[in-house]
Motif scaffolding. Structure first.
Motif, PDB file in Angstrom:
ATOM      1  N   HIS A 171       0.851  -1.204   0.000  1.00 52.94           N
ATOM      2  CA  HIS A 171       0.000   0.000   0.000  1.00 52.94           C
ATOM      3  C   HIS A 171       0.882   1.248   0.000  1.00 52.94           C
ATOM      4  CE1 HIS A 171      -3.386   2.497   0.387  1.00 52.94           C
ATOM      5  NE2 HIS A 171      -3.971   2.005   1.471  1.00 52.94           N
ATOM      6  N   SER A 258      -5.320   4.718  -7.349  1.00 54.29           N
ATOM      7  CA  SER A 258      -6.376   5.363  -6.580  1.00 54.29           C
ATOM      8  C   SER A 258      -5.973   6.826  -6.447  1.00 54.29           C
ATOM      9  CB  SER A 258      -6.515   4.662  -5.232  1.00 54.29           C
ATOM     10  OG  SER A 258      -7.575   5.218  -4.484  1.00 54.29           O
ATOM     11  N   MET A 363     -17.701   6.022   5.738  1.00 53.21           N
ATOM     12  CA  MET A 363     -16.920   4.829   6.083  1.00 53.21           C
ATOM     13  C   MET A 363     -17.692   3.963   7.085  1.00 53.21           C
ATOM     14  SD  MET A 363     -14.002   5.036   4.496  1.00 53.21           S
ATOM     15  CE  MET A 363     -12.676   4.185   5.331  1.00 53.21           C
ATOM     16  N   LYS A 367     -18.621   0.080   6.778  1.00 54.64           N
ATOM     17  CA  LYS A 367     -18.100  -0.911   7.741  1.00 54.64           C
ATOM     18  C   LYS A 367     -19.236  -1.674   8.413  1.00 54.64           C
ATOM     19  CE  LYS A 367     -13.647   1.139   8.695  1.00 54.64           C
ATOM     20  NZ  LYS A 367     -12.906   2.026   9.574  1.00 54.64           N
TER      21      LYS A 367
HETATM   22  C1  LIG Z   1     -14.582   0.957   4.907  1.00 54.66           C
HETATM   23  C2  LIG Z   1     -13.452   1.178   3.950  1.00 54.66           C
HETATM   24  C3  LIG Z   1     -12.178   0.750   4.283  1.00 54.66           C
HETATM   25  C4  LIG Z   1     -11.117   0.936   3.389  1.00 54.66           C
HETATM   26  N1  LIG Z   1      -9.881   0.417   3.693  1.00 54.66           N
HETATM   27  C5  LIG Z   1      -8.910   0.448   2.772  1.00 54.66           C
HETATM   28  C6  LIG Z   1      -7.688  -0.250   2.981  1.00 54.66           C
HETATM   29  O1  LIG Z   1      -7.486  -0.917   3.991  1.00 54.66           O
HETATM   30  N2  LIG Z   1      -6.737  -0.144   2.026  1.00 54.66           N
HETATM   31  C7  LIG Z   1      -6.938   0.560   0.860  1.00 54.66           C
HETATM   32  O2  LIG Z   1      -6.058   0.589   0.015  1.00 54.66           O
HETATM   33  N3  LIG Z   1      -8.086   1.189   0.635  1.00 54.66           N
HETATM   34  C8  LIG Z   1      -9.077   1.132   1.534  1.00 54.66           C
HETATM   35  N4  LIG Z   1     -10.273   1.716   1.249  1.00 54.66           N
HETATM   36  C9  LIG Z   1     -10.440   2.400  -0.045  1.00 54.66           C
HETATM   37  C10 LIG Z   1     -10.969   1.452  -1.096  1.00 54.66           C
HETATM   38  O3  LIG Z   1     -10.062   0.424  -1.396  1.00 54.66           O
HETATM   39  C11 LIG Z   1     -11.253   2.207  -2.392  1.00 54.66           C
HETATM   40  O4  LIG Z   1     -10.035   2.717  -2.901  1.00 54.66           O
HETATM   41  C12 LIG Z   1     -12.266   3.339  -2.198  1.00 54.66           C
HETATM   42  O5  LIG Z   1     -13.301   2.961  -1.310  1.00 54.66           O
HETATM   43  C13 LIG Z   1     -12.908   3.736  -3.513  1.00 54.66           C
HETATM   44  O6  LIG Z   1     -13.555   2.650  -4.108  1.00 54.66           O
HETATM   45  P1  LIG Z   1     -15.168   2.473  -4.111  1.00 54.66           P
HETATM   46  O7  LIG Z   1     -15.716   3.727  -4.718  1.00 54.66           O
HETATM   47  O8  LIG Z   1     -15.406   1.263  -4.938  1.00 54.66           O
HETATM   48  O9  LIG Z   1     -15.580   2.311  -2.698  1.00 54.66           O
HETATM   49  C14 LIG Z   1     -11.336   1.586   2.144  1.00 54.66           C
HETATM   50  C15 LIG Z   1     -12.619   2.025   1.827  1.00 54.66           C
HETATM   51  C16 LIG Z   1     -13.670   1.822   2.695  1.00 54.66           C
HETATM   52  C17 LIG Z   1     -15.028   2.288   2.284  1.00 54.66           C
END
Ligand SMILES: Cc1cc2nc3c(=O)[nH]c(=O)nc-3n(C[C@H](O)[C@H](O)[C@H](O)COP(=O)(O)O)c2cc1C
Length: 415
Positions: A171, A258, A363, A367
């Motif tokens: 990461h 990202s 978030m 979760k």
């Molecule tokens: C609850 C939650 C926890 C996340 N934890 C991480 C993580 O541990 N590592 C990471 O790279 N991104 C994490 N993300 C970001 C997601 O991997 C992703 O980049 C972001 O949510 C955008 O994608 P989406 O629009 O499909 O949700 C997290 C996102 C959410 C919502």
């Protein structure tokens, strides 16, 4: 619909993904005592594996239990942790799914009440406006601490392999430690780890090299990188393209693009430099631009919840489609898409004035769905943002107390 999304792809290490859909990393905050996975997480990973994605990337697993992104996070540091992580890998690999572990160090993005180590390339604290005090004051890392960190990433990767994971994702996005090294806003070092982009990327490259060497050529090694920080003067897309070029000779299997950090949460579709992101597939334009110029497979994550969007991503030359939120609400969205291409996934948006609280509430809603699926229940798309935030805060306080009690002697050394 026959979509290119459902065509298999072979990664350079030889592993075949059955389709292009990836469960992106989501920290679940569901660890048992000792920061280990338990039955709720096993059930959650089983739901994703059975739900039809080609690849699962775990929520971030810490390389040091004294530097945690949150109190219910996972950490993998010693062979005693292997039985729990092996069971997690077994569940994630059901249904011919490939599973890799995301490994991380938070650097300065550590909540003050957690305690422990708050390390960063330089001593620049987070600026979260009136919420800044929630975070610890970082200390610039010594060269010995940088070496220790590289060893820790390598150790966790080797243990992930022993646990049965097919690979790791390092990461280096979202403002965590390796992103702090990459960004000129947080890296003010004057030594070989600061200054030019070659220097700022040195630690990431060193970690990737070590892991490839110690885990072998058949292990997936990937990197999550910001396409930009989306802050004025931050790491930008030209630098991201440059880092991808530097990763090419290291046999990286794919790079996930990202963007953003706690200060500028572009991964939630919001920037801090007035740039607007696309309404869906936020980083696609950047990903396309970088994909055109590299032999490494590119994945993009952020704002994808419809098959049509996923299809556009793959058709535009970006190999892998990452989804987080949508798979929290509908873990079997890929299976649905096989016979109902019009089914839309869900990405919650909270439009409160306080953007920090709105981000935390978003978030918290997501979760909450992870915990529901982990408890064997269905997700609840109409979860209230306020109620989710309150229950999340209460839960986090309880877990923080547990964390501090478990590691009191060690945590207090760093106060
Ligand atoms: C609850 C939650 C926890 C996340 N934890 C991480 C993580 O541990 N590592 C990471 O790279 N991104 C994490 N993300 C970001 C997601 O991997 C992703 O980049 C972001 O949510 C955008 O994608 P989406 O629009 O499909 O949700 C997290 C996102 C959410 C919502």
């Amino acid at each position: 619909m026959s979509s290119s999304v459902f065509t298999p792809v072979t990664l350079p290490c030889g592993v075949v993904l059955k389709n292009r859909l990836v469960k992106a990393a989501m920290e679940e905050n569901m660890a048992r005592q000792g920061q280990l996975p338990g039955s709720e997480l096993f059930r959650l990973y089983r739901a994703w594996a059975e739900g039809g994605v080609g690849l699962i990337i775990t929520g971030n697993v810490m390389v040091d239990h004294l530097a945690m992104t949150g109190p219910g996070g996972l950490a993998l540091e010693t062979p005693e942790h292997l039985p729990a992580f092996s069971e997690m890998a077994q569940n994630a690999k059901l249904n011919n799914t490939i599973a890799i572990m995301q490994i991380n160090h938070p650097g300065r993005q550590v909540f003050a009440r957690m305690g422990g180590k708050v390390l960063s390339p330089s001593n620049v604290p987070l600026n979260m406006g009136k919420h800044s005090k929630l975070f610890g004051q970082p200390r610039a890392m010594t060269l010995a601490e940088i070496e220790d960190l590289a060893m820790r990433f390598d150790t966790t990767a080797k243990l992930a392999k022993r646990a049965g994971f097919d690979g790791v994702e390092v990461h280096a996005a979202h403002g965590y430690l390796l992103a702090q090294f990459l960004s000129p806003l947080t890296n003010k070092r004057k030594d070989e780890y600061g200054g030019s982009i070659e220097n700022r990327a040195r630690l990431l490259l060193d970690i990737v090299k070590r892991i490839r060497q110690s885990c072998g050529n058949e292990f997936i090694v990937s990197v999550k990188l910001n396409s930009a920080d989306f802050q004025r003067g931050g790491f930008d897309v030209d630098e991201a393209a440059n880092v991808v070029k530097m990763l090419e000779p290291l046999n990286v299997d794919f790079v996930e693009l990202s963007g953003g950090s706690y200060e500028a949460p572009a991964m939630q579709g919001r920037t801090a430099d007035q740039r607007t992101l696309a309404r869906e597939a936020y980083f696609l334009e950047f990903a396309q631009r970088i994909a055109k110029d590299t032999s490494i497979a590119i994945m993009t994550t952020g704002g994808i919840s419809r098959l049509e969007t996923a299809h556009t991503v793959v058709e535009s030359g970006v190999s892998l489609v990452g989804m987080a939120s949508a798979l929290a609400f509908t873990p079997d969205l890929p299976n649905h898409w096989q016979h109902d291409p019009d089914k839309n996934g869900m990405i919650p948006k909270v439009n409160w004035k306080d953007k920090t609280l709105a981000g935390l509430a978003t978030m918290a809603i997501i979760k909450r769905q992870l915990r529901r699926v982990g408890d064997g229940k269905r997700a609840k798309p109409d979860s209230s943002p306020l109620w989710s935030l309150i229950t999340d805060q209460v839960r986090t306080s309880r877990l923080t107390k547990r964390y501090r009690q478990s590691f009191a002697a060690e945590v207090d050394r760093f106060q």
